[in-house]
Design an enzyme around this catalytic site. Structure first.
Site, PDB file in Angstrom:
ATOM      1  N   ASP A 142      62.353  48.468  41.095  1.00  0.00           N
ATOM      2  CA  ASP A 142      63.050  49.740  40.859  1.00  0.00           C
ATOM      3  C   ASP A 142      63.122  50.652  42.079  1.00  0.00           C
ATOM      4  OD1 ASP A 142      60.435  50.517  41.164  1.00  0.00           O
ATOM      5  OD2 ASP A 142      60.074  50.835  39.029  1.00  0.00           O
ATOM      6  N   GLU A 185      61.167  41.584  37.340  1.00  0.00           N
ATOM      7  CA  GLU A 185      60.506  42.768  36.764  1.00  0.00           C
ATOM      8  C   GLU A 185      61.544  43.669  36.090  1.00  0.00           C
ATOM      9  OE1 GLU A 185      58.360  46.319  38.661  1.00  0.00           O
ATOM     10  OE2 GLU A 185      56.736  44.876  38.520  1.00  0.00           O
ATOM     11  N   GLU A 203      62.941  55.960  40.284  1.00  0.00           N
ATOM     12  CA  GLU A 203      62.783  54.559  39.867  1.00  0.00           C
ATOM     13  C   GLU A 203      63.377  54.267  38.487  1.00  0.00           C
ATOM     14  OE1 GLU A 203      60.381  56.430  41.187  1.00  0.00           O
ATOM     15  OE2 GLU A 203      59.861  55.416  43.056  1.00  0.00           O
ATOM     16  N   HIS A 237      51.233  58.113  45.880  1.00  0.00           N
ATOM     17  CA  HIS A 237      52.449  58.136  46.697  1.00  0.00           C
ATOM     18  C   HIS A 237      53.694  58.604  45.951  1.00  0.00           C
ATOM     19  CE1 HIS A 237      54.673  54.748  44.973  1.00  0.00           C
ATOM     20  NE2 HIS A 237      53.496  54.185  44.765  1.00  0.00           N
ATOM     21  N   ARG A 244      56.923  60.135  44.449  1.00  0.00           N
ATOM     22  CA  ARG A 244      57.739  61.288  44.885  1.00  0.00           C
ATOM     23  C   ARG A 244      57.513  62.513  44.006  1.00  0.00           C
ATOM     24  NH1 ARG A 244      61.105  58.370  47.986  1.00  0.00           N
ATOM     25  NH2 ARG A 244      62.518  59.494  49.351  1.00  0.00           N
ATOM     26  N   HIS A 250      48.722  56.291  51.937  1.00  0.00           N
ATOM     27  CA  HIS A 250      50.111  55.857  52.135  1.00  0.00           C
ATOM     28  C   HIS A 250      50.643  56.422  53.454  1.00  0.00           C
ATOM     29  CE1 HIS A 250      54.445  55.424  51.275  1.00  0.00           C
ATOM     30  NE2 HIS A 250      54.129  54.634  50.264  1.00  0.00           N
TER      31      HIS A 250
HETATM   32  C1  UD1 Z   1      58.998  53.780  47.984  1.00  0.00           C
HETATM   33  C2  UD1 Z   1      59.820  53.594  46.690  1.00  0.00           C
HETATM   34  C3  UD1 Z   1      58.906  53.659  45.470  1.00  0.00           C
HETATM   35  C4  UD1 Z   1      57.746  52.687  45.597  1.00  0.00           C
HETATM   36  C5  UD1 Z   1      57.023  52.951  46.913  1.00  0.00           C
HETATM   37  C6  UD1 Z   1      55.913  51.946  47.124  1.00  0.00           C
HETATM   38  C7  UD1 Z   1      62.093  54.489  46.596  1.00  0.00           C
HETATM   39  C8  UD1 Z   1      62.931  55.699  46.473  1.00  0.00           C
HETATM   40  N1  UD1 Z   1      60.771  54.700  46.587  1.00  0.00           N
HETATM   41  O1  UD1 Z   1      58.486  55.113  47.968  1.00  0.00           O
HETATM   42  O2  UD1 Z   1      59.666  53.317  44.314  1.00  0.00           O
HETATM   43  O3  UD1 Z   1      56.857  52.886  44.520  1.00  0.00           O
HETATM   44  O4  UD1 Z   1      57.955  52.822  47.992  1.00  0.00           O
HETATM   45  O5  UD1 Z   1      55.015  52.353  48.124  1.00  0.00           O
HETATM   46  O6  UD1 Z   1      62.599  53.405  46.715  1.00  0.00           O
HETATM   47  N2  UD1 Z   1      56.394  55.064  55.806  1.00  0.00           N
HETATM   48  C9  UD1 Z   1      55.967  54.558  57.025  1.00  0.00           C
HETATM   49  N3  UD1 Z   1      55.670  53.231  57.119  1.00  0.00           N
HETATM   50  C10 UD1 Z   1      55.769  52.377  56.067  1.00  0.00           C
HETATM   51  C11 UD1 Z   1      56.185  52.886  54.823  1.00  0.00           C
HETATM   52  C12 UD1 Z   1      56.501  54.230  54.702  1.00  0.00           C
HETATM   53  O7  UD1 Z   1      55.856  55.293  58.003  1.00  0.00           O
HETATM   54  O8  UD1 Z   1      55.476  51.182  56.224  1.00  0.00           O
HETATM   55  C13 UD1 Z   1      56.735  56.508  55.696  1.00  0.00           C
HETATM   56  C14 UD1 Z   1      58.071  56.855  56.367  1.00  0.00           C
HETATM   57  O9  UD1 Z   1      57.934  58.087  56.996  1.00  0.00           O
HETATM   58  C15 UD1 Z   1      59.028  56.975  55.180  1.00  0.00           C
HETATM   59  C16 UD1 Z   1      58.097  57.539  54.117  1.00  0.00           C
HETATM   60  O10 UD1 Z   1      56.847  56.861  54.315  1.00  0.00           O
HETATM   61  O11 UD1 Z   1      60.112  57.831  55.471  1.00  0.00           O
HETATM   62  C17 UD1 Z   1      58.557  57.351  52.687  1.00  0.00           C
HETATM   63  O12 UD1 Z   1      58.974  56.015  52.430  1.00  0.00           O
HETATM   64  P1  UD1 Z   1      60.043  55.745  51.224  1.00  0.00           P
HETATM   65  O13 UD1 Z   1      60.287  54.277  51.112  1.00  0.00           O
HETATM   66  O14 UD1 Z   1      61.230  56.611  51.391  1.00  0.00           O
HETATM   67  O15 UD1 Z   1      59.299  56.291  49.942  1.00  0.00           O
HETATM   68  P2  UD1 Z   1      57.949  55.840  49.258  1.00  0.00           P
HETATM   69  O16 UD1 Z   1      57.295  57.082  48.760  1.00  0.00           O
HETATM   70  O17 UD1 Z   1      57.199  54.937  50.145  1.00  0.00           O
HETATM   71  N1  UDP Z   2      48.347  47.842  47.948  1.00  0.00           N
HETATM   72  C1  UDP Z   2      47.994  47.292  49.177  1.00  0.00           C
HETATM   73  N2  UDP Z   2      47.327  48.074  50.097  1.00  0.00           N
HETATM   74  C2  UDP Z   2      47.013  49.371  49.845  1.00  0.00           C
HETATM   75  C3  UDP Z   2      47.394  49.936  48.592  1.00  0.00           C
HETATM   76  C4  UDP Z   2      48.076  49.144  47.666  1.00  0.00           C
HETATM   77  O1  UDP Z   2      48.255  46.117  49.442  1.00  0.00           O
HETATM   78  O2  UDP Z   2      46.404  50.015  50.711  1.00  0.00           O
HETATM   79  C5  UDP Z   2      49.084  47.008  46.972  1.00  0.00           C
HETATM   80  C6  UDP Z   2      48.592  46.999  45.534  1.00  0.00           C
HETATM   81  O3  UDP Z   2      47.605  46.007  45.328  1.00  0.00           O
HETATM   82  C7  UDP Z   2      49.858  46.719  44.743  1.00  0.00           C
HETATM   83  C8  UDP Z   2      50.956  47.334  45.590  1.00  0.00           C
HETATM   84  O4  UDP Z   2      50.395  47.538  46.890  1.00  0.00           O
HETATM   85  O5  UDP Z   2      50.129  45.323  44.644  1.00  0.00           O
HETATM   86  C9  UDP Z   2      51.387  48.630  44.991  1.00  0.00           C
HETATM   87  O6  UDP Z   2      52.188  49.320  45.890  1.00  0.00           O
HETATM   88  P1  UDP Z   2      52.503  50.854  45.749  1.00  0.00           P
HETATM   89  O7  UDP Z   2      51.400  51.525  45.016  1.00  0.00           O
HETATM   90  O8  UDP Z   2      52.845  51.332  47.115  1.00  0.00           O
HETATM   91  O9  UDP Z   2      53.867  50.865  44.916  1.00  0.00           O
HETATM   92  P2  UDP Z   2      54.227  50.821  43.360  1.00  0.00           P
HETATM   93  O10 UDP Z   2      53.561  49.643  42.753  1.00  0.00           O
HETATM   94  O11 UDP Z   2      53.776  52.121  42.774  1.00  0.00           O
HETATM   95  O12 UDP Z   2      55.709  50.721  43.355  1.00  0.00           O
END
Ligand code: UD1
Ligand code: UDP
Length: 386
Positions: A100, A122, A136, A213, A215, A246
């Protein structure tokens, strides 16, 4: 001989990668029938690469879209326009997306624009509230509308899709692929290469693992949670917190303001999946707003307090191993305190159960694809929770 079917997986964030990796591995087991193609959007960069390395996946295409502070508009538009070229070049018969995220929805939409079939892994999770989780809930509903084959993790998810008018013949209840990944990764003999994690006293201390994490929790809701954690460590000297933070700067700034420099709190970078999954297996209690962690922890017999007001994963709540507590400081403190001080309540929540999978989900998904493309007559067996 029948031509191979070209199946492209598209994913971009950490959880999609963890949950799609077992599917990619399974697709590669049928080289005479399937040509797997891997496209990553890199909506996440470092957190995606961690998973690609662990599962030895080398993408054929990498859109590298991530930027700091990216908005939903940025991600959606970059993914759609990037995938146009990729799909033109790779000409897949089917695209598989997962879950999602914005990558999921934009991936499905791009495939649809190219008139390519879509498989949704999923599929069918719902809260019924379009702003929780945001975005999501809408991503998965819109993806469902574009999908041809729906791979639902549970019967509840299947029923959600049936209620929305999806044809039952196109829904396969497979279990969640995250349990496939978990089974491959958690080992009793696991040793952390990180000294801090290896030296924590998991036997005599009460260790709380925290991740946040979402939003809709950014800002004040997260601050409330961190204040509750601060009060817990003040009141319980034997509690330590491990918090892989995160990469989102909007999360990191508030975490550092509230919890930075406290001796009972270990703030660390996001962990690779292998140490993270094994850490879940060793801690006392988990506080999280993550979707994936809610699915993994019940298999490991770890109580989870979910820092959200809604969940699309009601199965573990019904089984009693997961509790929705929201983000208010008083509620989070109260519920965590109960589990730290009441052994009966703790044991009740620490009952291991497997509502989300048995480790065979990716096999079922590939079985269904082979049947769909007429390489086999065998119907995939369905997942039945224990
Ligand atoms: C995204 C997904 C959310 C999912 C989550 C898992 C959307 C809108 N959101 O949210 O559904 O649950 O991922 O973690 O699709 N960043 C880094 N390095 C990384 C990853 C993230 O620097 O490897 C930082 C960046 O500044 C980025 C910010 O995190 O702009 C947010 O990342 P983004 O994918 O937009 O949103 P998440 O909150 O991670
Ligand atoms: N996870 C990981 N390292 C971390 C935190 C989480 O590998 O430091 C894994 C966790 O076991 C799970 C997945 O990341 O499988 C969940 O990701 P996240 O919470 O970012 O996203 P969501 O599941 O809420 O979309």
């Amino acid at each position: 001989m029948k031509e191979k079917v070209r199946i492209m997986t598209i994913f971009g964030t950490r959880p999609e990668a963890i949950k799609m990796a077992p599917v990619v591995v399974e697709l590669f087991k049928h080289p005479d029938k399937i040509k797997p193609i891997v496209a990553v959007t890199a909506q996440h960069r470092e957190m995606l690469d961690q998973v690609l390395n662990l599962f030895h996946i080398k993408p054929d295409y990498d859109l590298n879209v991530m930027s700091e502070g990216q908005t939903l508009f940025d991600i959606t538009s970059r993914v759609i326009s990037g995938l146009d070229e990729v799909l033109t070049d790779a000409e897949p018969n089917m695209v598989l997306v997962h879950g999602d995220t914005t990558t999921t929805f934009a991936g499905a939409l791009a495939a649809y624009y190219h008139k390519i079939s879509v498989g949704h892994v999923e599929a069918g999770l719902r809260t019924g509230n379009k702003f929780s989780p945001y975005p999501e809930e809408m991503n998965r509903k819109l993806t469902a509308a574009l999908t041809d084959l729906h791979f639902s993790p549970t019967t509840t998810a299947r029923e959600n899709l049936l209620r929305e008018g999806v044809n039952s013949e196109n829904i396969f209840v497979t279990g969640n692929t995250v349990i496939d990944a978990l089974h491959e990764t958690v080992k009793c003999s696991f040793k952390f290469s990180d000294e801090l994690l290896e030296n924590i006293d998991y036997t005599n201390k009460k260790i709380i693992l925290v991740t946040t994490h979402r939003r809709e929790n950014l800002g004040e809701p997260m601050r409330q949670v961190y204040k509750a954690l601060k009060k817990l460590i003040q009141d319980f000297q034997d509690v330590e917190i491990v918090f892989p933070v995160h990469k989102n700067p909007k999360v990191r700034n508030v975490v550092n303001e509230e919890l930075g420099g406290l001796p009972q709190v270990h703030l660390i970078d996001p962990l690779d999946y292998e140490p993270f999954a094994n850490l879940m297996n060793k801690v006392t209690l988990i506080l999280t707003d993550s979707g994936g962690v809610q699915e993994e922890a019940p298999s490991l017999g770890k109580p989870v307090l979910v820092l959200r007001d809604t969940t699309e994963r009601p199965e573990a709540v019904a089984a009693g191993t997961v509790k929705l507590v929201g983000t208010k400081m008083a509620d989070v403190y109260k519920e965590a305190k109960i589990l730290l001080t009441n052994p009966r309540e703790y044991s009740r929540m620490a009952e291991a159960c497997n509502p989300y999978g048995d480790g065979l989900a990716s096999k079922r998904i590939v079985q269904a694809l082979l049947k769909f493309y007429k390489f086999s007559n065998q119907e995939p067996d369905l997942f039945i929770p224990s």
